[in-house]
Every structure is written in structure tokens, then in C-alpha cells.
Write a protein that holds these residues in place. Structure first.
Motif, PDB file in Angstrom:
ATOM      1  N   GLN A  41       0.825  -1.205   0.000  1.00 28.24           N
ATOM      2  CA  GLN A  41       0.000   0.000   0.000  1.00 28.24           C
ATOM      3  C   GLN A  41       0.867   1.266   0.000  1.00 28.24           C
ATOM      4  O   GLN A  41       0.553   2.247  -0.665  1.00 28.24           O
ATOM      5  CB  GLN A  41      -0.921  -0.023   1.229  1.00 28.24           C
ATOM      6  CG  GLN A  41      -1.981   1.037   1.267  1.00 28.24           C
ATOM      7  CD  GLN A  41      -2.925   0.987   0.093  1.00 28.24           C
ATOM      8  OE1 GLN A  41      -3.105   1.957  -0.590  1.00 28.24           O
ATOM      9  NE2 GLN A  41      -3.520  -0.178  -0.155  1.00 28.24           N
ATOM     10  N   GLN A  45       0.881   4.338  -2.887  1.00 34.10           N
ATOM     11  CA  GLN A  45       0.733   5.774  -2.639  1.00 34.10           C
ATOM     12  C   GLN A  45       1.932   6.558  -3.139  1.00 34.10           C
ATOM     13  O   GLN A  45       1.784   7.678  -3.631  1.00 34.10           O
ATOM     14  CB  GLN A  45       0.498   6.037  -1.146  1.00 34.10           C
ATOM     15  CG  GLN A  45      -0.756   5.366  -0.586  1.00 34.10           C
ATOM     16  CD  GLN A  45      -1.985   5.631  -1.426  1.00 34.10           C
ATOM     17  OE1 GLN A  45      -2.128   6.683  -2.031  1.00 34.10           O
ATOM     18  NE2 GLN A  45      -2.880   4.654  -1.491  1.00 34.10           N
ATOM     19  N   ASN A 134      -0.718  12.828   2.808  1.00 34.67           N
ATOM     20  CA  ASN A 134      -1.440  12.194   3.917  1.00 34.67           C
ATOM     21  C   ASN A 134      -1.523  10.685   3.734  1.00 34.67           C
ATOM     22  O   ASN A 134      -1.332   9.919   4.669  1.00 34.67           O
ATOM     23  CB  ASN A 134      -2.859  12.751   4.021  1.00 34.67           C
ATOM     24  CG  ASN A 134      -2.883  14.124   4.653  1.00 34.67           C
ATOM     25  OD1 ASN A 134      -1.891  14.553   5.245  1.00 34.67           O
ATOM     26  ND2 ASN A 134      -3.993  14.813   4.530  1.00 34.67           N
ATOM     27  N   ARG A 135      -1.840  10.277   2.489  1.00 35.68           N
ATOM     28  CA  ARG A 135      -1.995   8.839   2.241  1.00 35.68           C
ATOM     29  C   ARG A 135      -0.692   8.098   2.482  1.00 35.68           C
ATOM     30  O   ARG A 135      -0.694   6.998   3.034  1.00 35.68           O
ATOM     31  CB  ARG A 135      -2.454   8.605   0.803  1.00 35.68           C
ATOM     32  CG  ARG A 135      -3.886   9.019   0.586  1.00 35.68           C
ATOM     33  CD  ARG A 135      -4.230   8.948  -0.862  1.00 35.68           C
ATOM     34  NE  ARG A 135      -5.429   9.744  -1.099  1.00 35.68           N
ATOM     35  CZ  ARG A 135      -6.276   9.519  -2.071  1.00 35.68           C
ATOM     36  NH1 ARG A 135      -6.046   8.545  -2.914  1.00 35.68           N
ATOM     37  NH2 ARG A 135      -7.333  10.258  -2.204  1.00 35.68           N
ATOM     38  N   PHE A 138      -0.331   7.925   6.154  1.00 35.32           N
ATOM     39  CA  PHE A 138      -1.290   7.004   6.772  1.00 35.32           C
ATOM     40  C   PHE A 138      -0.994   5.564   6.402  1.00 35.32           C
ATOM     41  O   PHE A 138      -1.202   4.655   7.213  1.00 35.32           O
ATOM     42  CB  PHE A 138      -2.723   7.368   6.379  1.00 35.32           C
ATOM     43  CG  PHE A 138      -3.256   8.555   7.112  1.00 35.32           C
ATOM     44  CD1 PHE A 138      -3.098   8.668   8.486  1.00 35.32           C
ATOM     45  CD2 PHE A 138      -3.903   9.588   6.446  1.00 35.32           C
ATOM     46  CE1 PHE A 138      -3.576   9.772   9.174  1.00 35.32           C
ATOM     47  CE2 PHE A 138      -4.377  10.691   7.121  1.00 35.32           C
ATOM     48  CZ  PHE A 138      -4.215  10.781   8.488  1.00 35.32           C
ATOM     49  N   GLN A 141       1.758   4.563   8.574  1.00 31.49           N
ATOM     50  CA  GLN A 141       1.223   4.394   9.923  1.00 31.49           C
ATOM     51  C   GLN A 141       0.496   3.057  10.044  1.00 31.49           C
ATOM     52  O   GLN A 141       0.678   2.318  11.010  1.00 31.49           O
ATOM     53  CB  GLN A 141       0.264   5.552  10.208  1.00 31.49           C
ATOM     54  CG  GLN A 141      -0.457   5.482  11.529  1.00 31.49           C
ATOM     55  CD  GLN A 141      -1.443   6.650  11.647  1.00 31.49           C
ATOM     56  OE1 GLN A 141      -1.073   7.802  11.481  1.00 31.49           O
ATOM     57  NE2 GLN A 141      -2.692   6.356  11.905  1.00 31.49           N
ATOM     58  N   HIS A 142      -0.312   2.754   9.020  1.00 37.77           N
ATOM     59  CA  HIS A 142      -1.037   1.483   9.059  1.00 37.77           C
ATOM     60  C   HIS A 142      -0.065   0.311   8.993  1.00 37.77           C
ATOM     61  O   HIS A 142      -0.249  -0.696   9.683  1.00 37.77           O
ATOM     62  CB  HIS A 142      -2.031   1.400   7.907  1.00 37.77           C
ATOM     63  CG  HIS A 142      -2.784   0.114   7.880  1.00 37.77           C
ATOM     64  ND1 HIS A 142      -3.636  -0.270   8.887  1.00 37.77           N
ATOM     65  CD2 HIS A 142      -2.788  -0.916   6.996  1.00 37.77           C
ATOM     66  CE1 HIS A 142      -4.129  -1.459   8.621  1.00 37.77           C
ATOM     67  NE2 HIS A 142      -3.635  -1.872   7.490  1.00 37.77           N
ATOM     68  N   ASP A 145       1.359  -0.015  12.392  1.00 40.22           N
ATOM     69  CA  ASP A 145       0.350  -0.601  13.287  1.00 40.22           C
ATOM     70  C   ASP A 145       0.263  -2.108  13.064  1.00 40.22           C
ATOM     71  O   ASP A 145       0.146  -2.892  14.016  1.00 40.22           O
ATOM     72  CB  ASP A 145      -1.027   0.031  13.047  1.00 40.22           C
ATOM     73  CG  ASP A 145      -1.118   1.442  13.614  1.00 40.22           C
ATOM     74  OD1 ASP A 145      -0.176   1.857  14.316  1.00 40.22           O
ATOM     75  OD2 ASP A 145      -2.126   2.121  13.354  1.00 40.22           O
ATOM     76  N   MET A 148       3.220  -3.779  14.534  1.00 36.35           N
ATOM     77  CA  MET A 148       3.104  -3.880  15.990  1.00 36.35           C
ATOM     78  C   MET A 148       2.193  -5.044  16.372  1.00 36.35           C
ATOM     79  O   MET A 148       2.517  -5.829  17.272  1.00 36.35           O
ATOM     80  CB  MET A 148       2.573  -2.574  16.574  1.00 36.35           C
ATOM     81  CG  MET A 148       2.605  -2.556  18.080  1.00 36.35           C
ATOM     82  SD  MET A 148       2.093  -0.967  18.748  1.00 36.35           S
ATOM     83  CE  MET A 148       0.324  -1.145  18.664  1.00 36.35           C
TER      84      MET A 148
END
Lengths: 189, 370
Positions: A41, A45, A134-135, A138, A141-142, A145, A148
Motif C-alpha cells: 500500500q 501511494q 497524507n496517504r 497514513f 502508519q497502518h 500498526d 506492531m
């Protein structure tokens, strides 16, 4: 032959254990796929960002004839970033960072051209670019996450036993140095 | 509060705690925006993961409580039916023994709850779109809204929901969808006109939160449970009515085994359960709804990593005056703020679908919003 109570308990425990191993294994597979998909992903982007830049340069060129040098830097940085598409983060990162810096300088300069901000198609492009930044953020970030969640499953008891049994390893976080963390400021108003 | 600072861009007065200008949306605290370290520190304090976990646990407990209420009602009803229609003679000293009919009643009730919930899950998530008159919008019509929705979907790792707009001045937003693959987010025109990008992102993050937390499933499950409990309570009222008034009739009709004292006690308990269970179930439903709102707020912060956007959006939503035309009792829990009116913190707190906005803003500020 009749089963004794002890035997029933042992069989029950084995069934429970196998059930747990299956569910833990499936969860680990799901987390691993989530991490892999999260990685792709980010690439999607970044590609989107590369595709938008020629349009932006095309639109602002006429207004910003005095800023040839900055525009050239952006175009060059984009070309280098495009070359690293699909080559993995280690290679892509420096090029992307360079591009981020060049874009940041361009955006800062654009502040000086009120005509530019009044132009609807440029404003639309800026929104698309702002959204793309932003994408990218994000999707990273995803990804982190997801990493994690996977690492927690790989480390915590008792799923760590299943993870070791089937060779699930730690995923690595996406990390960037502070330079890129200061994303280009895109002002829309 | 009280202290204000001026926006360097447009000169509007803002709360000293606001991160971005309420008019133009520019960041106010230049030092905070310029130092990435500050943001990192804020995130470390932001314990949204455990906030989400605590919320999920609370919801699970509430759903189990509802199942328990339903089961209890089934038991008491079955128990009473056994006393009045069954073959056993009941006296005051034997009446407390476990009732076989009661066990059947409880089992039936729980089985019916699960079955009915499953049926309700198959449909009904699209009703809100029709009732509110929401209209699906293209990318070209609302590029910013589409971008924000897609950004939040990326942050949550779900497919992009469909995007709807409701043409009304009121400030509100909703989400619907029983699965992650098939979901929709709607916002009102007033919301689009009033909020800046950060605030819109906070609100959309809240709606995406409802989708990833599968709140439509919770809401559907809970409302079918509450509906079933109300239905059975109605039946129980009828039993109370018939046996209380026509107890003699039951006896004269030939089955007169409803022993005197014991039956009266059982009837009294049935009366109490039938009166209290629906009210109690409704209270639990509202509590679930409020929990899910808190959870969606926490999820929004997890996705945006920026509590300020949602906080200032909720602040604006709390000051709105325009009423929302398309809302009704069936859909109110889907919206980001209660579409009927602004609930003050004290009044009707227990029967509200949404927590008071003041409390939500306070909790958000505990999530690192300062």
C-alpha cells in the motif's frame, strides 16, 4: 471399551490444544498478510505521488518562470524516485526523501504567487498532492500498526510458541529520519 | 480556558488551547508544528490502544447483560406458565425448585435472540441511507471529502467506503455497513461548509471507527435483543393479566392446579420482571451506544494521530442550531452527535444514545489533546 474419566480429560485437552494452535496459526498468517499488504500500500501511494508531479510542474511552470532551478530539482528528484519504484524501502527511501525536500521547497515558493493559489486547477492539484502526502503517511502508519500487531502476537505467550514452531518472524518497522518527518507544508487557503 | 490567542493568518480569536484556527484552519502553535519531537512525545502519552480495549470489554459485558436479562425473562415466564398450566401442584415451599419450563423458556429466549439477530444482520444496514435522503456523490463533486475518506480508509486498512452527502444545514455525519467490504459514510452539507480539513478528517475518522469496530453489528444485535425483550414482556403482561384477573377462570376451566400462595408469589415476580426488564434493557442499549461513541472517538484519534481535529469539530457541532430533518429514533445512534437536540450533561443522561459532547471532548483531551 469404555473410556475412563482421565482419558476423556486428556482427549479433551488435546482437542483444545490443537484448536488453539490452528486458530493462532491462522491469526499469525492473517497478520503476516496484513503486514505485506500494508507494505504494498505504501508503494501504491508513492506511485500516486510520482504520477501527480508532472501535472503539477506543467501547471505551475508558466507562473513560476523564475524558479526554474527549483522545478528542475523536483523533476530530477521525481525521476530518481521513479527508478526505485518496487525496489524495496532501503533503495526507495533516500530518493523519496530527496523528493520530499524538493517538493517542500517548491510549495514554500508557491506561497509567493497569489495568482497560482487563485488558479482552480492548481488548487485541485494541491489538494491531490496534500492528500497524497497524507496517504503516504497514513499507509506507513497502518503498516507500522500492522507490524506492531504481528510482533505482539509473535512475542506474547502462548502464541510465541506457535510462531516459533512455524517460523513466523518479527516484522521490521518503517522508520525515517527526522528530516523527512517534517512533511512539506501544503497550505490550501 | 478563557485565554485567547489571535490567529496569525486571519486574526480570529481562538482558544489558547486550540491547535489550529477555527476560521482558517491554519496551525496556531507554530512551535508545536515545527518540532517533530513534540508530536512524538504526544503520541507516546496517547494511550488509545488500551482505551479501545477497555471500551470493547465494556460493550461485551453489556451485550452479555442483555442476553442475561432476556434469559431471566424467559425463565420467569416459563416458570409461571408451568405453575398455571403445568401438571405439578405448586405450594409456597416447593415453588422455588428449579422449573423445567423455566429452563426451556430461558433456552428458547436466548436461541430466539441469536436467530433473530442473525436474520437482522442480513439486511437493514442501508435503511439509514434511504431515511435520511443521503445522495451518493462523485469524486469530481466532492474531491476533498473523497480524499479524506480514502485517507482514513488507508489509515484503518479497509476498502474505501461509499461517500454520501445529505443536503441540510445541520452538522452531522453517519456511517453504516455490516461488513468492512460494504460500508458507507455520509456527511451533511452544513458539516462540509463549516469544518476545515483537519476537523473533517477527525469526523470521518470517527465514522471509519464505527465501521472498523463493526458498530452496525453491535447496534443491530442490541436492538433486536431489546425488541425481543419488549415483545416477551408484552406476552408476560398478558399472562399476568389473564391469571391475575381470570385466575378463577383458569381453575373453573378444569386445570385448577395453580396453588394459592405460591402462584401469587410467582405472579408478583413475573409482574416485576415484565415491568422492569424492558426499561432496563433500553438503558443497557443506550449505554452500549454511548460506549461505541467513545470507542469511535478513540479510533478516530488512532487513525488521525491528532485529537485536536475531532475535538474542535465536536466543539463546533455542540454549538449548532440547525435541526436535522431526516433523523428518527431508529437511526439516531448512527450519527456522530445526537441529531435531535443538544443533550445537556445532566438531563436525560441515561436515555441518551450519545455521551454528552463535553464528556467526549474531555476524554479526547485525555488522549493527548491537552
Amino acid at each position: 471399551m469404555e473410556l475412563k474419566l482421565g482419558q476423556i480429560i486428556v482427549i479433551g485437552l488435546i482437542v483444545l490444544l490443537v484448536g488453539y494452535v490452528i486458530s493462532a496459526y491462522n491469526r499469525l498468517v492473517q497478520l503476516r498478510n496484513q503486514v505485506r499488504n500494508g507494505w504494498r500500500q505504501i508503494d501504491v501511494q508513492l506511485k500516486r505521488r510520482h504520477d501527480l508531479i508532472p501535472n503539477l510542474v506543467e501547471s505551475v511552470q508558466g507562473y513560476m518562470s523564475h524558479e526554474r532551478e527549483t522545478l528542475r530539482q523536483v523533476v530530477e528528484a521525481r525521476a530518481r524516485a521513479v527508478e526505485t519504484e518496487g525496489k524495496g524501502p532501503e533503495e526507495a527511501n533516500p530518493a523519496e526523501q530527496l523528493l520530499t525536500g524538493a517538493l517542500g521547497r517548491l510549495f514554500a515558493l508557491m506561497e509567493n504567487y497569489p495568482d497560482l493559489k487563485a488558479n482552480q486547477s492548481v488548487a485541485n492539484l494541491m489538494e491531490e498532492l496534500a492528500s497524497t502526502e497524507n496517504r503516504i503517511a497514513f499507509s506507513r502508519q497502518h503498516y507500522n500498526d500492522s507490524v506492531m500487531a504481528k510482533n505482539t502476537a509473535v512475542e506474547s505467550f502462548p502464541s510465541n510458541i506457535v510462531a516459533r514452531l512455524f517460523g513466523f518472524r518479527h516484522a521490521t518497522y518503517f522508520e525515517i529520519d527526522t528530516q523527512e518527518r517534517a512533511a512539506p507544508q501544503v497550505s490550501l487557503r | 480556558m478563557g485565554a485567547t490567542i489571535q490567529c496569525p493568518d486571519c486574526g480570529a480569536a481562538n482558544s489558547a488551547r486550540a491547535a489550529s484556527c477555527r476560521l482558517c484552519g491554519d496551525p496556531l502553535n507554530a512551535t508545536a508544528a515545527a518540532q517533530p519531537g513534540m508530536q512524538q512525545k504526544m503520541l507516546r502519552r496517547t494511550d488509545f490502544v488500551s482505551a479501545a480495549r477497555a471500551n470493547s470489554r465494556a460493550t461485551t459485558r453489556l451485550v452479555l447483560l442483555l442476553l442475561f436479562i432476556g434469559g431471566l425473562m424467559g425463565y420467569v415466564l416459563g416458570w409461571n406458565l408451568e405453575i398455571f398450566l403445568g401438571e405439578t401442584a405448586w405450594e409456597l415451599d416447593t415453588i422455588w425448585f428449579p422449573s423445567a419450563w423455566g429452563a426451556w423458556g430461558a433456552t428458547l429466549m436466548i436461541a430466539a435472540s441469536l436467530l433473530w439477530t442473525l436474520i437482522a444482520m442480513k439486511q437493514g444496514d442501508r435503511i439509514v441511507l434511504r431515511i435520511t435522503g443521503a445522495r451518493q456523490v462523485d469524486r469530481d463533486d466532492e474531491p476533498i471529502l473523497h480524499n479524506v475518506v480514502e485517507e482514513m480508509a488507508i489509515a484503518a486498512g479497509i476498502p474505501k467506503p461509499q461517500v454520501y452527502v445529505i443536503e441540510t444545514e445541520a452538522l452531522n455525519a453517519f456511517a453504516t455497513g455490516l461488513t468492512l467490504r460494504r460500508s458507507a459514510i455520509g456527511v451533511t452539507r452544513g458539516l462540509l461548509d463549516t469544518l476545515n480539513r483537519d476537523e473533517l478528517q477527525g469526523v470521518v475518522g470517527h465514522e471509519v471507527g464505527h465501521i472498523v469496530n463493526l458498530d452496525m453489528r453491535y447496534a443491530t444485535a442490541v436492538s433486536t435483543l431489546v425488541g425481543l425483550i419488549a415483545l416477551v414482556a408484552d406476552t408476560a403482561w398478558r399472562v399476568v393479566y389473564v391469571s391475575g384477573r381470570g385466575g378463577g377462570r383458569v381453575r373453573t376451566s378444569g386445570s385448577g392446579r395453580g396453588g394459592g400462595g405460591g402462584a401469587a408469589v410467582a405472579l408478583l415476580i413475573l409482574f416485576l420482571v415484565a415491568a422492569l426488564a424492558p426499561v432496563f434493557a433500553k438503558l443497557v442499549q443506550m449505554a452500549v451506544s454511548r460506549q461505541r461513541e467513545f470507542l469511535a472517538d478513540a479510533t478516530s484519534v488512532r487513525l488521525t494521530r491528532n485529537p485536536h481535529g475531532l475535538m474542535s469539530a465536536l466543539g463546533k457541532l455542540s454549538q449548532q442550531a440547525a435541526p436535522f430533518p431526516g433523523a428518527n429514533r431508529a437511526t439516531q445512534h448512527l450519527f456522530i452527535v445526537n441529531p435531535f437536540k443538544h443533550f445537556p450533561e445532566k438531563a436525560s443522561r441515561l436515555m441518551a444514545t450519545h455521551p454528552p459532547l463535553e464528556a467526549r471532548i474531555r476524554r479526547l483531551s485525555n488522549l493527548g489533546g491537552e
